[in-house]
Design a protein around this motif. Structure first.
Motif, PDB file in Angstrom:
ATOM      1  N   GLN A 197      -4.939  12.656  -1.233  1.00  0.00           N
ATOM      2  CA  GLN A 197      -5.512  12.202   0.031  1.00  0.00           C
ATOM      3  C   GLN A 197      -6.783  11.447  -0.290  1.00  0.00           C
ATOM      4  O   GLN A 197      -7.529  11.827  -1.188  1.00  0.00           O
ATOM      5  CB  GLN A 197      -5.883  13.415   0.894  1.00  0.00           C
ATOM      6  N   ILE A 198      -7.058  10.412   0.479  1.00  0.00           N
ATOM      7  CA  ILE A 198      -8.342   9.752   0.275  1.00  0.00           C
ATOM      8  C   ILE A 198      -9.284   9.999   1.445  1.00  0.00           C
ATOM      9  O   ILE A 198     -10.425   9.564   1.428  1.00  0.00           O
ATOM     10  CB  ILE A 198      -8.201   8.252  -0.047  1.00  0.00           C
ATOM     11  N   GLY A 199      -8.797  10.720   2.454  1.00  0.00           N
ATOM     12  CA  GLY A 199      -9.685  11.159   3.528  1.00  0.00           C
ATOM     13  C   GLY A 199     -10.080  10.056   4.512  1.00  0.00           C
ATOM     14  O   GLY A 199     -11.093  10.174   5.174  1.00  0.00           O
ATOM     15  N   LEU A 200      -9.287   8.991   4.578  1.00  0.00           N
ATOM     16  CA  LEU A 200      -9.588   7.908   5.530  1.00  0.00           C
ATOM     17  C   LEU A 200      -8.463   7.812   6.556  1.00  0.00           C
ATOM     18  O   LEU A 200      -7.312   8.129   6.263  1.00  0.00           O
ATOM     19  CB  LEU A 200      -9.715   6.563   4.806  1.00  0.00           C
ATOM     20  N   GLU A 201      -8.807   7.330   7.743  1.00  0.00           N
ATOM     21  CA  GLU A 201      -7.819   7.174   8.810  1.00  0.00           C
ATOM     22  C   GLU A 201      -6.945   5.947   8.536  1.00  0.00           C
ATOM     23  O   GLU A 201      -7.461   4.855   8.265  1.00  0.00           O
ATOM     24  CB  GLU A 201      -8.557   6.999  10.151  1.00  0.00           C
ATOM     25  N   LEU A 202      -5.618   6.151   8.608  1.00  0.00           N
ATOM     26  CA  LEU A 202      -4.682   5.032   8.442  1.00  0.00           C
ATOM     27  C   LEU A 202      -4.617   4.241   9.745  1.00  0.00           C
ATOM     28  O   LEU A 202      -4.371   4.798  10.807  1.00  0.00           O
ATOM     29  CB  LEU A 202      -3.290   5.564   8.086  1.00  0.00           C
ATOM     30  N   LEU A 203      -4.836   2.933   9.654  1.00  0.00           N
ATOM     31  CA  LEU A 203      -4.844   2.092  10.857  1.00  0.00           C
ATOM     32  C   LEU A 203      -3.511   1.380  11.060  1.00  0.00           C
ATOM     33  O   LEU A 203      -3.191   0.956  12.168  1.00  0.00           O
ATOM     34  CB  LEU A 203      -5.977   1.070  10.771  1.00  0.00           C
ATOM     35  N   GLY A 204      -2.771   1.221   9.984  1.00  0.00           N
ATOM     36  CA  GLY A 204      -1.475   0.558  10.110  1.00  0.00           C
ATOM     37  C   GLY A 204      -1.156  -0.226   8.862  1.00  0.00           C
ATOM     38  O   GLY A 204      -1.827  -0.083   7.841  1.00  0.00           O
ATOM     39  N   GLY A 205      -0.114  -1.038   8.955  1.00  0.00           N
ATOM     40  CA  GLY A 205       0.282  -1.830   7.804  1.00  0.00           C
ATOM     41  C   GLY A 205       1.738  -1.590   7.470  1.00  0.00           C
ATOM     42  O   GLY A 205       2.487  -1.078   8.288  1.00  0.00           O
ATOM     43  N   ASP A 206       2.124  -1.969   6.267  1.00  0.00           N
ATOM     44  CA  ASP A 206       3.529  -2.014   5.899  1.00  0.00           C
ATOM     45  C   ASP A 206       4.047  -0.759   5.232  1.00  0.00           C
ATOM     46  O   ASP A 206       5.245  -0.596   5.082  1.00  0.00           O
ATOM     47  CB  ASP A 206       3.766  -3.211   4.972  1.00  0.00           C
ATOM     48  N   GLN A 207       3.173   0.094   4.757  1.00  0.00           N
ATOM     49  CA  GLN A 207       3.641   1.326   4.140  1.00  0.00           C
ATOM     50  C   GLN A 207       2.606   2.419   4.320  1.00  0.00           C
ATOM     51  O   GLN A 207       1.443   2.132   4.589  1.00  0.00           O
ATOM     52  CB  GLN A 207       3.992   1.103   2.660  1.00  0.00           C
ATOM     53  N   VAL A 208       3.048   3.668   4.190  1.00  0.00           N
ATOM     54  CA  VAL A 208       2.142   4.795   4.439  1.00  0.00           C
ATOM     55  C   VAL A 208       1.869   5.595   3.172  1.00  0.00           C
ATOM     56  O   VAL A 208       1.096   6.537   3.186  1.00  0.00           O
ATOM     57  CB  VAL A 208       2.687   5.729   5.545  1.00  0.00           C
ATOM     58  N   GLU A 209       2.526   5.198   2.081  1.00  0.00           N
ATOM     59  CA  GLU A 209       2.284   5.867   0.803  1.00  0.00           C
ATOM     60  C   GLU A 209       2.222   4.818  -0.295  1.00  0.00           C
ATOM     61  O   GLU A 209       2.736   3.710  -0.137  1.00  0.00           O
ATOM     62  CB  GLU A 209       3.429   6.845   0.479  1.00  0.00           C
ATOM     63  N   GLU A 210       1.596   5.203  -1.374  1.00  0.00           N
ATOM     64  CA  GLU A 210       1.497   4.323  -2.544  1.00  0.00           C
ATOM     65  C   GLU A 210       1.863   5.177  -3.755  1.00  0.00           C
ATOM     66  O   GLU A 210       1.200   6.174  -4.024  1.00  0.00           O
ATOM     67  CB  GLU A 210       0.039   3.855  -2.623  1.00  0.00           C
ATOM     68  N   HIS A 211       2.920   4.801  -4.456  1.00  0.00           N
ATOM     69  CA  HIS A 211       3.341   5.552  -5.645  1.00  0.00           C
ATOM     70  C   HIS A 211       3.158   4.654  -6.862  1.00  0.00           C
ATOM     71  O   HIS A 211       3.632   3.523  -6.866  1.00  0.00           O
ATOM     72  CB  HIS A 211       4.823   5.937  -5.553  1.00  0.00           C
ATOM     73  N   TRP A 212       2.462   5.149  -7.849  1.00  0.00           N
ATOM     74  CA  TRP A 212       2.304   4.418  -9.112  1.00  0.00           C
ATOM     75  C   TRP A 212       3.267   5.085 -10.085  1.00  0.00           C
ATOM     76  O   TRP A 212       3.012   6.202 -10.561  1.00  0.00           O
ATOM     77  CB  TRP A 212       0.861   4.475  -9.605  1.00  0.00           C
ATOM     78  N   LEU A 213       4.383   4.404 -10.353  1.00  0.00           N
ATOM     79  CA  LEU A 213       5.488   5.019 -11.081  1.00  0.00           C
ATOM     80  C   LEU A 213       5.518   4.573 -12.529  1.00  0.00           C
ATOM     81  O   LEU A 213       5.120   3.456 -12.871  1.00  0.00           O
ATOM     82  CB  LEU A 213       6.807   4.631 -10.406  1.00  0.00           C
ATOM     83  N   ILE A 214       6.040   5.460 -13.345  1.00  0.00           N
ATOM     84  CA  ILE A 214       6.128   5.174 -14.763  1.00  0.00           C
ATOM     85  C   ILE A 214       7.429   5.792 -15.289  1.00  0.00           C
ATOM     86  O   ILE A 214       7.755   6.914 -14.922  1.00  0.00           O
ATOM     87  CB  ILE A 214       4.854   5.713 -15.462  1.00  0.00           C
ATOM     88  N   PRO A 215       8.223   5.047 -16.064  1.00  0.00           N
ATOM     89  CA  PRO A 215       9.509   5.579 -16.524  1.00  0.00           C
ATOM     90  C   PRO A 215       9.343   6.473 -17.750  1.00  0.00           C
ATOM     91  O   PRO A 215       9.920   6.222 -18.801  1.00  0.00           O
ATOM     92  CB  PRO A 215      10.303   4.307 -16.862  1.00  0.00           C
ATOM     93  N   ALA A 216       8.535   7.495 -17.614  1.00  0.00           N
ATOM     94  CA  ALA A 216       8.292   8.407 -18.734  1.00  0.00           C
ATOM     95  C   ALA A 216       8.001   9.771 -18.145  1.00  0.00           C
ATOM     96  O   ALA A 216       7.614   9.879 -16.986  1.00  0.00           O
ATOM     97  CB  ALA A 216       7.094   7.933 -19.558  1.00  0.00           C
ATOM     98  N   LYS A 217       8.191  10.779 -18.937  1.00  0.00           N
ATOM     99  CA  LYS A 217       7.922  12.144 -18.465  1.00  0.00           C
ATOM    100  C   LYS A 217       6.436  12.291 -18.160  1.00  0.00           C
ATOM    101  O   LYS A 217       5.592  11.996 -18.991  1.00  0.00           O
ATOM    102  CB  LYS A 217       8.342  13.120 -19.573  1.00  0.00           C
ATOM    103  N   ALA A 218       6.147  12.767 -16.930  1.00  0.00           N
ATOM    104  CA  ALA A 218       4.754  12.967 -16.536  1.00  0.00           C
ATOM    105  C   ALA A 218       4.454  14.457 -16.498  1.00  0.00           C
ATOM    106  O   ALA A 218       5.251  15.243 -15.992  1.00  0.00           O
ATOM    107  CB  ALA A 218       4.508  12.345 -15.169  1.00  0.00           C
ATOM    108  N   GLU A 219       3.337  14.845 -17.056  1.00  0.00           N
ATOM    109  CA  GLU A 219       2.948  16.259 -17.043  1.00  0.00           C
ATOM    110  C   GLU A 219       1.659  16.443 -16.272  1.00  0.00           C
ATOM    111  O   GLU A 219       0.667  15.776 -16.551  1.00  0.00           O
ATOM    112  CB  GLU A 219       2.779  16.770 -18.472  1.00  0.00           C
ATOM    113  N   SER A 220       1.711  17.366 -15.307  1.00  0.00           N
ATOM    114  CA  SER A 220       0.537  17.602 -14.472  1.00  0.00           C
ATOM    115  C   SER A 220      -0.172  18.862 -14.925  1.00  0.00           C
ATOM    116  O   SER A 220       0.448  19.766 -15.478  1.00  0.00           O
ATOM    117  CB  SER A 220       0.955  17.804 -13.025  1.00  0.00           C
ATOM    118  N   GLY A 221      -1.444  18.912 -14.650  1.00  0.00           N
ATOM    119  CA  GLY A 221      -2.201  20.109 -14.998  1.00  0.00           C
ATOM    120  C   GLY A 221      -3.497  20.180 -14.241  1.00  0.00           C
ATOM    121  O   GLY A 221      -3.825  19.310 -13.423  1.00  0.00           O
TER     122      GLY A 221
END
Ligand code: 3EB
Length: 327
Positions: free
Chosen positions: A44-68
């Protein structure tokens, strides 16, 4: 990171980054932003969405991602890229310098520990960004804390990255940073003084960001991240109080960064935004969004845009626009 004679950039990772409006099979998300509503696992970035063409932004990578997690920091690592995000309670009344210095110190230490010490892209969001007079303004105190942490980590002006710093109403300081084992190439805007060289009148320490950062993709193309861009020419704000003129000036600034990137990286395809690009607009007054959207549509008809309500880090600025593109 080297640009060779042929304008080739050494790939920042073995896998390429791609931005998308949604998840996609075969790719893992290194970073995800949800603008419309809180969703588990999204940033979350904590700002009010006013509109536009999409409601999410995914930065994708074709590799195994590990979260921690590491203390207050969350991270996601894939191949030679590392995303670190954190949020700290911030009532908008305390001096953000100390908290910013500590947070950035922790982020840079984690990045180093994970083998991805080089900055590639940073976002900063905080409440009451324009509160305080003169050098006590919270944005200026934030810049001081950030500059001290970068200095302590030995990161110089050449090793900064594209950035965004925006105020909102949500009571958190949020910092999100993408780093890499290898860095990118920074591009400055010839119409603007580099932010890290702004004169003393804007605060005790200049803002630590580059106008744009490009990383190489495995297929030889470039992935270009353009900083939050405002109606600033030289180091001065232009068109105070005039939304349409500020937006037009931003369009010229963005165009100039694209042209500069095209030349520096020798990639003609970076010359224009298009369907493959994404613009994020931050407007100080929600009612200004339709006008900004209209001007962006005229400039780049096919390019998706997201509109958010946010305070720009100089109180005389009404709008700021960041971008991602590739070519
Ligand atoms: C400007 O050009 C507008 O402090 O990280 C834009 C993007 C701005 C990033 C930052 C500030 C920052 O000076 C302000």
């Amino acid at each position: 990171m080297v640009v060779t004679e042929a304008g080739l950039i050494k790939p920042a990772s073995r896998a390429g980054i791609r931005i998308s409006a949604s998840a996609s099979s075969g790719s893992e998300a290194l970073m995800r932003f949800a603008f419309d509503q809180p969703r588990p696992g999204f940033d979350q970035i904590g700002l009010e969405l006013l509109g536009g063409d999409q409601v999410e932004e995914h930065w994708l990578i074709p590799a195994k991602a590990e979260s921690g997690r590491h203390g207050d920091l969350r991270f996601c690592q894939a191949d030679h890229l590392l995303y670190i995000a954190c949020e700290c309670a911030d009532d908008g009344r305390t001096d953000p310098a100390g908290m910013t210095e500590r947070l950035y110190g922790e982020i840079l230490a984690l990045a180093k520990m994970q083998g991805c010490p080089t900055l590639i892209r940073a976002w900063n969001f905080m409440p009451a960004i324009n509160r305080g007079e003169g050098d006590d303004e919270r944005y200026r105190r934030f810049c001081l804390g950030r500059a001290r942490a970068l200095e302590a980590a030995g990161i110089g002006d050449r090793e900064l990255c594209a950035g965004t710093a925006i105020g909102g109403d949500d009571p958190h300081l949020r910092v999100m940073v993408l780093t890499g084992r290898h860095g990118g190439i920074n591009i400055e805007n010839p119409r603007q003084v580099s932010a890290y060289r702004y004169p003393r009148i804007y605060g005790p320490r200049s803002p630590s960001f580059a106008r744009a950062t490009a990383i190489g993709q495995p297929d030889g193309s470039a992935f270009l991240m353009i900083s939050g861009t405002a109606s600033v020419v030289g180091h001065r704000t232009l068109h105070e109080g005039d939304l349409e003129a500020q937006t037009a000036e931003i369009i010229v600034n963005l165009d100039t960064v694209l042209k500069e990137s095209t030349q520096r990286l020798r990639r003609p395809a970076l010359g224009e935004f298009g369907v493959h690009s994404l613009l994020r607009a931050y407007v100080r007054h929600a009612e200004h969004w339709p006008q900004v959207r209209e001007q962006l549509r005229s400039a780049w008809p096919d390019t998706p845009v997201i509109g958010l309500r946010g305070d720009i880090c100089r109180s005389d600025l009404l709008v700021e626009i960041e971008a991602v593109t590739s070519g």
